[in-house]
Design a protein around this motif. Sequence first.
Motif, PDB file in Angstrom:
ATOM      1  N   TYR A  40      -7.162  -0.248   1.774  1.00 29.62           N
ATOM      2  CA  TYR A  40      -6.293  -1.293   2.315  1.00 29.62           C
ATOM      3  C   TYR A  40      -5.655  -0.800   3.604  1.00 29.62           C
ATOM      4  O   TYR A  40      -5.320   0.372   3.732  1.00 29.62           O
ATOM      5  CB  TYR A  40      -5.147  -1.643   1.354  1.00 29.62           C
ATOM      6  CG  TYR A  40      -5.561  -2.072  -0.016  1.00 29.62           C
ATOM      7  CD1 TYR A  40      -6.667  -2.894  -0.218  1.00 29.62           C
ATOM      8  CD2 TYR A  40      -4.831  -1.667  -1.126  1.00 29.62           C
ATOM      9  CE1 TYR A  40      -7.029  -3.291  -1.478  1.00 29.62           C
ATOM     10  CE2 TYR A  40      -5.182  -2.065  -2.396  1.00 29.62           C
ATOM     11  CZ  TYR A  40      -6.290  -2.871  -2.570  1.00 29.62           C
ATOM     12  OH  TYR A  40      -6.636  -3.265  -3.832  1.00 29.62           O
ATOM     13  N   ARG A  41      -5.475  -1.735   4.526  1.00 31.42           N
ATOM     14  CA  ARG A  41      -4.711  -1.421   5.729  1.00 31.42           C
ATOM     15  C   ARG A  41      -3.259  -1.788   5.430  1.00 31.42           C
ATOM     16  O   ARG A  41      -2.977  -2.905   4.986  1.00 31.42           O
ATOM     17  CB  ARG A  41      -5.261  -2.280   6.871  1.00 31.42           C
ATOM     18  CG  ARG A  41      -4.525  -2.158   8.186  1.00 31.42           C
ATOM     19  CD  ARG A  41      -4.993  -3.283   9.112  1.00 31.42           C
ATOM     20  NE  ARG A  41      -6.353  -3.053   9.577  1.00 31.42           N
ATOM     21  CZ  ARG A  41      -6.638  -2.355  10.673  1.00 31.42           C
ATOM     22  NH1 ARG A  41      -5.683  -1.847  11.422  1.00 31.42           N
ATOM     23  NH2 ARG A  41      -7.892  -2.182  11.043  1.00 31.42           N
ATOM     24  N   ARG A  66       4.680  -8.766  -3.191  1.00 34.53           N
ATOM     25  CA  ARG A  66       4.940  -7.466  -2.591  1.00 34.53           C
ATOM     26  C   ARG A  66       4.528  -6.350  -3.546  1.00 34.53           C
ATOM     27  O   ARG A  66       5.154  -6.160  -4.582  1.00 34.53           O
ATOM     28  CB  ARG A  66       6.424  -7.361  -2.250  1.00 34.53           C
ATOM     29  CG  ARG A  66       6.683  -6.510  -1.039  1.00 34.53           C
ATOM     30  CD  ARG A  66       8.112  -6.672  -0.597  1.00 34.53           C
ATOM     31  NE  ARG A  66       9.022  -6.120  -1.590  1.00 34.53           N
ATOM     32  CZ  ARG A  66      10.340  -6.110  -1.433  1.00 34.53           C
ATOM     33  NH1 ARG A  66      10.883  -6.635  -0.360  1.00 34.53           N
ATOM     34  NH2 ARG A  66      11.126  -5.583  -2.361  1.00 34.53           N
ATOM     35  N   ASP A  85       0.438  -3.205   5.670  1.00 37.70           N
ATOM     36  CA  ASP A  85       1.043  -4.251   6.495  1.00 37.70           C
ATOM     37  C   ASP A  85       2.081  -3.646   7.428  1.00 37.70           C
ATOM     38  O   ASP A  85       2.367  -4.172   8.488  1.00 37.70           O
ATOM     39  CB  ASP A  85       1.751  -5.290   5.612  1.00 37.70           C
ATOM     40  CG  ASP A  85       0.785  -5.974   4.672  1.00 37.70           C
ATOM     41  OD1 ASP A  85      -0.408  -6.035   5.019  1.00 37.70           O
ATOM     42  OD2 ASP A  85       1.228  -6.430   3.594  1.00 37.70           O
ATOM     43  N   HIS A 130       6.551  -1.474  -0.966  1.00 33.97           N
ATOM     44  CA  HIS A 130       7.478  -1.792   0.111  1.00 33.97           C
ATOM     45  C   HIS A 130       8.163  -0.533   0.621  1.00 33.97           C
ATOM     46  O   HIS A 130       8.802   0.189  -0.145  1.00 33.97           O
ATOM     47  CB  HIS A 130       8.531  -2.794  -0.404  1.00 33.97           C
ATOM     48  CG  HIS A 130       9.567  -3.126   0.633  1.00 33.97           C
ATOM     49  ND1 HIS A 130       9.249  -3.770   1.812  1.00 33.97           N
ATOM     50  CD2 HIS A 130      10.907  -2.900   0.663  1.00 33.97           C
ATOM     51  CE1 HIS A 130      10.356  -3.917   2.526  1.00 33.97           C
ATOM     52  NE2 HIS A 130      11.364  -3.396   1.853  1.00 33.97           N
ATOM     53  N   LYS A 155       2.693  -3.088   1.564  1.00 27.26           N
ATOM     54  CA  LYS A 155       1.515  -3.940   1.415  1.00 27.26           C
ATOM     55  C   LYS A 155       1.845  -5.110   0.501  1.00 27.26           C
ATOM     56  O   LYS A 155       2.450  -4.934  -0.561  1.00 27.26           O
ATOM     57  CB  LYS A 155       0.363  -3.137   0.798  1.00 27.26           C
ATOM     58  CG  LYS A 155      -0.929  -3.912   0.620  1.00 27.26           C
ATOM     59  CD  LYS A 155      -1.690  -3.999   1.922  1.00 27.26           C
ATOM     60  CE  LYS A 155      -2.801  -5.017   1.855  1.00 27.26           C
ATOM     61  NZ  LYS A 155      -3.371  -5.275   3.185  1.00 27.26           N
ATOM     62  N   SER A 156       1.467  -6.309   0.936  1.00 23.69           N
ATOM     63  CA  SER A 156       1.633  -7.493   0.090  1.00 23.69           C
ATOM     64  C   SER A 156       0.281  -8.134  -0.149  1.00 23.69           C
ATOM     65  O   SER A 156      -0.594  -8.077   0.707  1.00 23.69           O
ATOM     66  CB  SER A 156       2.539  -8.528   0.777  1.00 23.69           C
ATOM     67  OG  SER A 156       3.799  -7.967   1.039  1.00 23.69           O
TER      68      SER A 156
END
Lengths: 243, 332, 293
Positions: free
Chosen positions: A55-56, A19, A58, A22, A13-14
């Motif tokens: 959060y979704r 970032r 990335d 990761h 997620k960023s």
Amino acid sequence: MSGARLELDGIGKSFRGLRAVHDVSFDVPAGAINALIGPNGAGKTTIFNMIAGVYRPDAGSVRLDGRQVSGLRPDLVCDAGVGRTFQIVKPFKGLSVLENVTVGALHRRPALPDARAYAADILMQLGLHDRRHQAAESLTLPDRKRLEVARALATEPKLLLLDEVMAGLRPTEIDVMVTFLQELNSRTGLTILLIEHVMRAVMALASNIVVVSYGEKIAEGTPAEIARHQAVLDVYLGEAEPA
Amino acid sequence: MSLLARLIGGVPARSLWCLGVLLVLLLVAPTLLGKYGLSVLILVLYFAFVGQAWNIMMGFAGQLSLGHALYAGVGGYIAAGLFFHYGIGPWAGVFVAVAAAVAAGSIVGYLGFRFSLAGVYFALLTIAFSEFTRIAFDHWGWAGGSGGLFLKVDATSDILNLRGGPLLFYYVILALAAGTFVLCRALLESRLGRYWLAIREDPEAAQAVGVPVLRCKMIAIMISAALTALAGVWNAFYYNNLFPETAFAMGRSIEFTLAPIIGGLGTLFGPIVGAVVLTGLGEIFTDLSEVFHISGLKQIFYGLALLVIVMYRPAGVWPWIADRFGFGEKRR
Amino acid sequence: MTADFLLSLAQAITKGLLTGMVYGLMALGLSVIFGVMRVVNFAHGEIMVVGMYLAWMGFEYLQVSPMLSLPVIALIFFGAGYALQRAVISPFIGRPEHQQFLLLLAIAILLVNAYLVVAGPDSRGVQMESQFDSYELGPFVFDAVRVHAALTAVVIAGLLWLFFTRTRTGKSIRAAADNNLGALVVGLDVRRLYAFTFGVGAACVGAAGALMITIIPVTPFLAAEYTLLAFVIVIVGGLGSMTGALAGGLLIGVSEAVAGLLLQPSLKSMVSFGILILVLLLRPQGLFGKSGP
């Protein structure tokens, strides 16, 4: 209730190009208690928020008992069997302690009297029953932390995410919470993943520990292995002595 | 029976007695009161009713709407327009009116909630839609434009078309207010009601324990809009005239919010107590300012009274009364 | 034909820009108060209308031009704003929005009806000699009063900017706005700063009132419309942002003037509300706002 298996597969997620997390992968077997540790700002809470649907991710996916939950809304993730607490506690301040937990219980028990009875039972287990008619905003911080746990448990999760529920507790209170979680886990088989800075609790509870730093997983292993792990020691000694 | 048991479960017996006595008094009130007294009581019930409708959104679900005149205006205009143009009576027209208001509420709600607008931002969105509609009605010929829409005043009792004297309108508004009181109690004592309270207190935490936040907020605005539209229909047929300037006025929206805020947000009795206090003050100040012959004086007294109430009883008048006399209803 | 139309469009836009400066100054007051105290001033238009009445009284009874009475009005408003904040509003900081709303609504009702009692419901305007003067620049004609008002508004906004960036008090207020707790920790008297801020916001809107009366006559019933207008402007520009308030003022000023030219004048505020709805949905932090609401 029984526990579910959690699988994180390369999630990232960023935020605005920054970032935060990761390529983190790890599993929590059904019925296990595992811990997620790391320095402040390492991305632990972001990982929790991706599991809980805030959060979704990335990249990558989160699965519960093989079913993909990443990308679902938080209430649907709860529906799938994930209960969570918030690092900065979020009680329903104007409601009584009992009503706070009842809201959680209503999720699987639509009738109000059933939900209230179930909530009262959970409050009994967490030692908050005497305070059930008090407004949540009048509770002390340790009690608010317990209320967070009670409310999450009331949704009858298969996986419980605990975000620093020991922080701010006195050593004796920590022991009480540790005993409660151990007993809960062995009685119901509930899977627990906890973010914790209180090492004493982590060592007592977790069968497996995942260490993250700067958004990446740097180590995973049993408490004994982690205590000897060079990369982990570097990270922690670089920052501060773990509590 | 079990529904009744659920409705009155946990309510102290003395509160139930008081409620019963109050209802009987309200039922026989027209025989006890003169023409003036009845007109005041009608106003009290009207503001209590529409206040309860607004309280569902703000007091229960925590969504601040300052544009509820939109729903009353749309409802009133549609029912009045159907009657005026096609002779369709309000008992049928009210369904169209309510449906239109619910549609309007859904649009405002969906846009606002979908984009997570809260607090003042959501309130401004509701004002903007209400003002937007006001200007549109100013230019809409079917609704009479800015010149207004007038219903023929008809004192002969024709219940089928909601035509008649104050007595008819008194019992209609009493039924609406009493029905909504029961509805609010039933809602609060349901899963939906508890979910609303949770959303009001902390939407993020609510969603984490499985509350479908968007859906619950949508239901709140739809129920609230439907009830407000009923108030708008009643109001249109009671006063027999409608102007966009007043039907959709921001002042009207604000009027709707006062009784629940002053009485006690989120309580069942707050809007009713607030309506009594406000209407009572309004009448007293009207009499006072007539003594002095100065226009605007009434409103100054009114403003001062609001100021005193909000400074010294910010949680509302009712929770304070309930505490003192042991009725035991607090803000939930 | 087209050339004529383009000229009148350009004329409308410039007129909108000039009015928009004054709108911007009015909205600036609201924005400063919200940015620092997180209190939404629902009595903003009502406070400005007091400024309009004071300027009108100065002109009517003392024959003082609103431009000259402006500094005095700003000073009085600063003091009154400071006192009002200290005496009435202060306990409501941090309280739920609906309580603040009711408080300021009560203040608004009191103000509107106070002028109703004092000045009556009639519309009051000033008839200055410069009323019919104009400046010509090529094919353009500018009303002199509008140009003066706009320039003054720009100067005041500039002074305000200097105050917030150059003076100690101004910087402290900004610090308190950014981080209330932090300001307390470093020993700033937050309560005094809040009162000061409300004073500055009130002075802004009082000055805007003195300028507004040279453009448009005043009635008590305009007040609520100005409150709404100020809200539309700051939300469009970005609540809490000074640049946003000014830019929002220009945008709404221009859109009103152009809508008045292209559509019926009675539809012009529909355009403003349309812009507000779009901004709320697509960029709720406003065109110049930094973070989300």
